[in-house]
Design a protein around this motif. Sequence first.
Motif, PDB file in Angstrom:
ATOM      1  N   MET A  33       0.820  -1.192   0.000  1.00  0.00           N
ATOM      2  CA  MET A  33       0.000   0.000   0.000  1.00  0.00           C
ATOM      3  C   MET A  33       0.859   1.248   0.000  1.00  0.00           C
ATOM      4  N   SER A  34       0.367   2.282  -0.619  1.00  0.00           N
ATOM      5  CA  SER A  34       1.086   3.540  -0.625  1.00  0.00           C
ATOM      6  C   SER A  34       0.882   4.272   0.678  1.00  0.00           C
ATOM      7  N   GLY A  35       1.851   5.137   1.011  1.00  0.00           N
ATOM      8  CA  GLY A  35       1.721   5.903   2.232  1.00  0.00           C
ATOM      9  C   GLY A  35       0.975   7.189   1.977  1.00  0.00           C
ATOM     10  N   GLY A  36       1.095   8.140   2.925  1.00  0.00           N
ATOM     11  CA  GLY A  36       0.446   9.430   2.760  1.00  0.00           C
ATOM     12  C   GLY A  36      -1.012   9.392   3.158  1.00  0.00           C
ATOM     13  N   GLU A  37      -1.724  10.377   2.667  1.00  0.00           N
ATOM     14  CA  GLU A  37      -3.128  10.551   3.021  1.00  0.00           C
ATOM     15  C   GLU A  37      -3.972   9.365   2.575  1.00  0.00           C
ATOM     16  N   VAL A  38      -4.866   8.927   3.453  1.00  0.00           N
ATOM     17  CA  VAL A  38      -5.769   7.827   3.135  1.00  0.00           C
ATOM     18  C   VAL A  38      -7.061   8.409   2.580  1.00  0.00           C
ATOM     19  N   ARG A  39      -7.387   8.026   1.354  1.00  0.00           N
ATOM     20  CA  ARG A  39      -8.570   8.540   0.666  1.00  0.00           C
ATOM     21  C   ARG A  39      -9.727   7.570   0.875  1.00  0.00           C
ATOM     22  N   VAL A  40     -10.819   8.089   1.429  1.00  0.00           N
ATOM     23  CA  VAL A  40     -11.933   7.251   1.876  1.00  0.00           C
ATOM     24  C   VAL A  40     -13.200   7.587   1.100  1.00  0.00           C
ATOM     25  N   LEU A  41     -13.885   6.552   0.639  1.00  0.00           N
ATOM     26  CA  LEU A  41     -15.193   6.716   0.014  1.00  0.00           C
ATOM     27  C   LEU A  41     -16.249   6.115   0.928  1.00  0.00           C
ATOM     28  N   VAL A  42     -17.248   6.920   1.286  1.00  0.00           N
ATOM     29  CA  VAL A  42     -18.366   6.453   2.113  1.00  0.00           C
ATOM     30  C   VAL A  42     -19.460   5.929   1.193  1.00  0.00           C
ATOM     31  N   VAL A  43     -19.894   4.690   1.420  1.00  0.00           N
ATOM     32  CA  VAL A  43     -20.968   4.080   0.627  1.00  0.00           C
ATOM     33  C   VAL A  43     -22.090   3.738   1.597  1.00  0.00           C
ATOM     34  N   GLU A  44     -23.124   4.554   1.604  1.00  0.00           N
ATOM     35  CA  GLU A  44     -24.183   4.477   2.624  1.00  0.00           C
ATOM     36  C   GLU A  44     -25.474   5.015   2.030  1.00  0.00           C
ATOM     37  N   ASP A  45     -26.569   4.224   2.130  1.00  0.00           N
ATOM     38  CA  ASP A  45     -27.810   4.650   1.480  1.00  0.00           C
ATOM     39  C   ASP A  45     -28.545   5.750   2.228  1.00  0.00           C
ATOM     40  N   ASP A  46     -28.310   5.897   3.523  1.00  0.00           N
ATOM     41  CA  ASP A  46     -28.958   6.949   4.302  1.00  0.00           C
ATOM     42  C   ASP A  46     -28.133   8.230   4.145  1.00  0.00           C
ATOM     43  N   GLN A  47     -28.722   9.254   3.528  1.00  0.00           N
ATOM     44  CA  GLN A  47     -27.954  10.456   3.200  1.00  0.00           C
ATOM     45  C   GLN A  47     -27.442  11.164   4.441  1.00  0.00           C
ATOM     46  N   VAL A  48     -28.263  11.234   5.490  1.00  0.00           N
ATOM     47  CA  VAL A  48     -27.829  11.908   6.715  1.00  0.00           C
ATOM     48  C   VAL A  48     -26.634  11.185   7.322  1.00  0.00           C
ATOM     49  N   ALA A  49     -26.733   9.847   7.402  1.00  0.00           N
ATOM     50  CA  ALA A  49     -25.623   9.070   7.953  1.00  0.00           C
ATOM     51  C   ALA A  49     -24.387   9.181   7.065  1.00  0.00           C
ATOM     52  N   ALA A  50     -24.580   9.135   5.742  1.00  0.00           N
ATOM     53  CA  ALA A  50     -23.447   9.226   4.819  1.00  0.00           C
ATOM     54  C   ALA A  50     -22.694  10.538   5.008  1.00  0.00           C
ATOM     55  N   ASP A  51     -23.434  11.637   5.085  1.00  0.00           N
ATOM     56  CA  ASP A  51     -22.796  12.940   5.265  1.00  0.00           C
ATOM     57  C   ASP A  51     -22.069  13.015   6.605  1.00  0.00           C
ATOM     58  N   ALA A  52     -22.704  12.450   7.641  1.00  0.00           N
ATOM     59  CA  ALA A  52     -22.082  12.464   8.968  1.00  0.00           C
ATOM     60  C   ALA A  52     -20.790  11.653   8.971  1.00  0.00           C
ATOM     61  N   HIS A  53     -20.817  10.472   8.335  1.00  0.00           N
ATOM     62  CA  HIS A  53     -19.620   9.627   8.311  1.00  0.00           C
ATOM     63  C   HIS A  53     -18.493  10.294   7.532  1.00  0.00           C
ATOM     64  N   ALA A  54     -18.830  10.982   6.459  1.00  0.00           N
ATOM     65  CA  ALA A  54     -17.806  11.705   5.690  1.00  0.00           C
ATOM     66  C   ALA A  54     -17.190  12.820   6.535  1.00  0.00           C
ATOM     67  N   LEU A  55     -18.022  13.525   7.294  1.00  0.00           N
ATOM     68  CA  LEU A  55     -17.501  14.566   8.181  1.00  0.00           C
ATOM     69  C   LEU A  55     -16.597  13.963   9.244  1.00  0.00           C
ATOM     70  N   TYR A  56     -16.999  12.808   9.782  1.00  0.00           N
ATOM     71  CA  TYR A  56     -16.154  12.118  10.762  1.00  0.00           C
ATOM     72  C   TYR A  56     -14.786  11.811  10.164  1.00  0.00           C
ATOM     73  N   VAL A  57     -14.787  11.268   8.954  1.00  0.00           N
ATOM     74  CA  VAL A  57     -13.527  10.899   8.297  1.00  0.00           C
ATOM     75  C   VAL A  57     -12.612  12.115   8.183  1.00  0.00           C
ATOM     76  N   ASP A  58     -13.167  13.237   7.754  1.00  0.00           N
ATOM     77  CA  ASP A  58     -12.359  14.441   7.556  1.00  0.00           C
ATOM     78  C   ASP A  58     -11.796  14.992   8.863  1.00  0.00           C
ATOM     79  N   ARG A  59     -12.362  14.591   9.986  1.00  0.00           N
ATOM     80  CA  ARG A  59     -11.875  15.063  11.281  1.00  0.00           C
ATOM     81  C   ARG A  59     -10.693  14.249  11.790  1.00  0.00           C
ATOM     82  N   VAL A  60     -10.385  13.133  11.139  1.00  0.00           N
ATOM     83  CA  VAL A  60      -9.286  12.269  11.593  1.00  0.00           C
ATOM     84  C   VAL A  60      -8.025  12.627  10.819  1.00  0.00           C
TER      85      VAL A  60
END
Length: 233
Positions: free
Chosen positions: A1-28
């Motif tokens: 695996m390559s180093g550096g920033e980890v790029r994450v894709l959230v796959v979630e059918d509930d839009q509210v949860a999807a947006d929340a999980h993406a915000l969580y990811v960006d906080r780490v």
Amino acid sequence: MSGGEVRVLVVEDDQVAADAHALYVDRVPGFTAVGAVHSLAEATRVLERTRVDLLLLDLGLPDGNGLRFARGLRAAGHPVDVIVVTSARDLAVVRESVSLGVVQYVLKPFAFPTLRERLLRYAEFRATAGEAAGQDDVDRAMAALRAPRPAELPKGLSAPTLDRVAALLRAAPEGLTAAGAAEAAGISRITARRYLEHLVDTGRADRTPRYGQVGRPELHYRWLAAAGSVSKV
């Protein structure tokens, strides 16, 4: 695996949860959300046009099952890693996830600290490189993915009662007062309020005062959708 920033894709059918999980990811630190999509077809299109290191993958998507999707990625030789984020509690599903190389399995609903811990452990595992000098090095690399011990609750709180109060709050769209939670859970009002305040302190609930005709305002507690939505598995 390559180093550096980890790029994450959230796959979630509930839009509210999807947006929340993406915000969580960006906080780490070290992680960035490249998007939040709501179907496997959308996920496929993103994977075809951009680098994604990690999927936060729900299992019940409108156009298919997340584990079958993960199996297809493995069969095609796609290097993306997968963290399952789901409300599915069937241990057979957990075992199947392990067999597909899923690196973590996170149950909804959850608060930000839970996902942060899993992402940081994944980053530690991802950073391992080179050749193991012996079994100890292999064990340390594998241990990075193991779930941590549950955080200790404040003195006087128990996990079973906390789970019961949290479940009652999730099932009450209009929210609950401490008195209502106490009656439903079979505990005292003071005890119920301690559990409800703990849920507020850990980011899983909020509280708002509601004013009646006389007297002091009564606090109403409400489960936060951003703490993790219970949706289809």
